[in-house]
Structures are given as C-alpha cells and as structure tokens.
Design a protein around this motif. Sequence first.
Motif, PDB file in Angstrom:
ATOM      1  N   LEU A 176       8.306  -5.929  -4.723  1.00  0.00           N
ATOM      2  CA  LEU A 176       6.899  -5.656  -4.994  1.00  0.00           C
ATOM      3  C   LEU A 176       6.751  -4.253  -5.573  1.00  0.00           C
ATOM      4  CD1 LEU A 176       5.078  -7.153  -1.885  1.00  0.00           C
ATOM      5  CD2 LEU A 176       4.969  -7.969  -4.241  1.00  0.00           C
ATOM      6  N   PRO A 177       5.956  -4.087  -6.621  1.00  0.00           N
ATOM      7  CA  PRO A 177       5.810  -2.774  -7.258  1.00  0.00           C
ATOM      8  C   PRO A 177       4.955  -1.829  -6.416  1.00  0.00           C
ATOM      9  CG  PRO A 177       4.398  -4.359  -8.346  1.00  0.00           C
ATOM     10  CD  PRO A 177       5.195  -5.132  -7.340  1.00  0.00           C
ATOM     11  N   VAL A 178       5.434  -0.600  -6.250  1.00  0.00           N
ATOM     12  CA  VAL A 178       4.712   0.410  -5.463  1.00  0.00           C
ATOM     13  C   VAL A 178       3.745   1.156  -6.373  1.00  0.00           C
ATOM     14  CG1 VAL A 178       4.979   2.437  -3.985  1.00  0.00           C
ATOM     15  CG2 VAL A 178       6.698   0.619  -3.957  1.00  0.00           C
ATOM     16  N   GLU A 179       2.574   1.480  -5.812  1.00  0.00           N
ATOM     17  CA  GLU A 179       1.528   2.196  -6.543  1.00  0.00           C
ATOM     18  C   GLU A 179       1.149   1.451  -7.828  1.00  0.00           C
ATOM     19  OE1 GLU A 179       0.062   4.499  -5.097  1.00  0.00           O
ATOM     20  OE2 GLU A 179       1.481   5.073  -3.550  1.00  0.00           O
ATOM     21  N   THR A 180       1.086   0.133  -7.732  1.00  0.00           N
ATOM     22  CA  THR A 180       0.760  -0.708  -8.877  1.00  0.00           C
ATOM     23  C   THR A 180      -0.289  -1.728  -8.457  1.00  0.00           C
ATOM     24  OG1 THR A 180       3.007  -0.472  -9.747  1.00  0.00           O
ATOM     25  CG2 THR A 180       1.686  -2.267 -10.636  1.00  0.00           C
ATOM     26  N   GLU A 181      -1.234  -2.016  -9.350  1.00  0.00           N
ATOM     27  CA  GLU A 181      -2.260  -3.008  -9.056  1.00  0.00           C
ATOM     28  C   GLU A 181      -1.703  -4.413  -9.267  1.00  0.00           C
ATOM     29  OE1 GLU A 181      -5.733  -2.163 -11.356  1.00  0.00           O
ATOM     30  OE2 GLU A 181      -6.531  -0.811  -9.825  1.00  0.00           O
ATOM     31  N   VAL A 182      -1.927  -5.263  -8.289  1.00  0.00           N
ATOM     32  CA  VAL A 182      -1.451  -6.644  -8.354  1.00  0.00           C
ATOM     33  C   VAL A 182      -2.574  -7.572  -7.897  1.00  0.00           C
ATOM     34  CG1 VAL A 182       0.957  -5.996  -7.938  1.00  0.00           C
ATOM     35  CG2 VAL A 182      -0.516  -6.555  -6.004  1.00  0.00           C
ATOM     36  N   PRO A 183      -2.584  -8.830  -8.355  1.00  0.00           N
ATOM     37  CA  PRO A 183      -3.600  -9.780  -7.887  1.00  0.00           C
ATOM     38  C   PRO A 183      -3.242 -10.301  -6.503  1.00  0.00           C
ATOM     39  CG  PRO A 183      -2.130 -10.841  -9.455  1.00  0.00           C
ATOM     40  CD  PRO A 183      -1.723  -9.398  -9.402  1.00  0.00           C
ATOM     41  N   VAL A 184      -4.243 -10.358  -5.628  1.00  0.00           N
ATOM     42  CA  VAL A 184      -4.047 -10.873  -4.279  1.00  0.00           C
ATOM     43  C   VAL A 184      -5.129 -11.914  -4.007  1.00  0.00           C
ATOM     44  CG1 VAL A 184      -5.421  -9.030  -3.261  1.00  0.00           C
ATOM     45  CG2 VAL A 184      -3.816 -10.296  -1.831  1.00  0.00           C
TER      46      VAL A 184
END
Length: 333
Positions: free
Chosen positions: A249-257
Amino acid sequence: MPLRIFQKHRRLGLGVLILLFIIVVGAALRIWRPDAPDVVTPVTVQEPLRLTRTVLLHPAHTQTVTSLVSGRVDGAVPTPGGFVREGDVLVTVLALTAPPAAAPAPPVATRDTTQADAWLVAGIITRAEHDRLVGTPTVPAARTATPAAPVAHPLTAPMTGRIGQVYVETDGPLIAGMPALTVQATDTLTAALVIPPALAPLLRDPLAVRMRVTLDSHGTHHGELAAVDTSDPAAVIAKLRFANPDDTLPVETEVPVTLTGTATMTVTRLPLSARRGDHSLTVVDAAGIIDRRAVVTAYTTAADWVILDGLRPGDRVITNPSDRWQVGMKVEV
C-alpha cells in the motif's frame, strides 16, 4: 377580368403574410420559452450501507531518530521512502571525544634545612656546601594533552519500516538531541474519513462496518473501522486502519476506499448523465424554475450516480444538462 386577378393575388399575399407572422411569432415564443429539458423525478430507495471516498494513507507510527553526541555525518544518508529493518545503521556520526586531562604535577617535597642552616651559622660549612646539602627541588614538566581521535557513533533503525523525513546531509553537522531523520512503521496504515451526517448513525457499531482499498496495481486490501469521532456532529470522522504486511500500500498517497455495512441507508439513484461536475446537478424546482443543487454522493457505478442528500421536495432532475438550461429560466416539463 383584371379585378378578379388582383383580388386573387390579394388573397394569396394576405395568406403569405399570415404564414410569415405565425413563423415569426412561433420563433419568438420558442426563444422566450425554450423546449422543455429531459427530466426524471427522484425516487428514494433503501439499500445497504455503501460509501466510496478517497483517503490519504498515513503510517500508524513514526519515530524520530536523534543522536546522543554532536559531530559530523559520515558517509551517505538514507533516501526518504527507503525500506529499513530494525537495527540497520542509518547514519554514522563522527564525534570528538573529550581530550584526556593533563596529569597534575606532583607536590614539591619540603626539605628540613635546620641543621644545614645551623652549621652555616657556626662556620662549620661554607655557603657552597650548604647549598649542596640543601639542594634545589625540581618541578616536573606538565604533560600536554594529545588531540582526541574522532569516534564513530552509529544511529540505528528503532523499528522496521520506511525512511520518512531526513534532516541531515553528508558531511553536515549534527547536534546532540536534534532529529536526524524519522522512521515510519508501515506494516499498519491509518486514514481519516469524513462521514456524511446522514450516515453517521450507521457507524455506531464499528464491527458492523467493513472497508476495502482497491488499487489497480496492488489488488484489494481490507481494513477495519478503528474508531469514530463524534465530538463535532457536523463533521463525524471515521478512523480507518489497514494491515500492510507486504508493504504494497502506498504511504502518504490518496487511494479510493469503500465502506460497506449491513445497516440500510436512504439514497436516490440517478443516471450518470445528470452530473454537472462532481458534486452538483441541475433541476427544475417545484415552481418550474431551473436551479442548481449541491449534492452529497454515496458512490457511483458504471450507469448510476447514487445521491445521499441535497435534493428538495418537488425537484425534477435534468438528465441532459447543458448551458442551454440556465439558472432562473422558467420551463414547463
């Protein structure tokens, strides 16, 4: 005969004028009252909880690495984002140890010259003999301190994770107690999500809510609802937690949840064609006037736009919005 021809053409000309008048008036009425837009009457439905948002993933824990000594940074420094394991050497500090203290001079021995002085006064010995008997005490030379050699002090990773902020540079100074860098524990990531007020009551039981992060390059990761902050009723904050043992999982990155649950919510399903931007649509209100509505969405599908809040009683949603339908126009639908 000519009179009949004139009367015949007169009737024809009058008919043409009437036809032209009808066309002009019809065009004017068309401009003043445009064609009615395509609309749909919103209908609310009940369905299981589902909310899709974008969140920023943060490390669950960040620790600052400091030095106990002051000195110069020796060698390369880590790059932000690099993976480290607990105990790995992150930075080496070359520090000067305190120079050894000079050895104190030994105390000068005090000699008893009473007898020699008496012999000198009595004339038994000469001055030269007196001086030879008494002697001159010598003071040993003080030892000078030798320069101290620099000592390497390694700073190690306090835990397994990724390098966060780096505050030092190669050959740069580092003061004792000042931060050198940070290490982020990325095996667990957290995020904060603002919950629409209409859904806040549905999150009272964290165990009844599930969530997932779906990324094109890393598949699906499941998480849990760690807590819900309801201290401000107007901004309920859900605190999310995701396991990240494989560090994908990317850190300090916006992801859809996406949050799902067994509780039901009230929504309005509209066609995607009704969207005007991400958070608004155009409606014909109860008085027949075109207006804009800012809405709160729950999620979207390939065909539907699911609305939580923002519509008013009597609104009919325009499904073919365009600049032709301006706010304030009166239309008949």
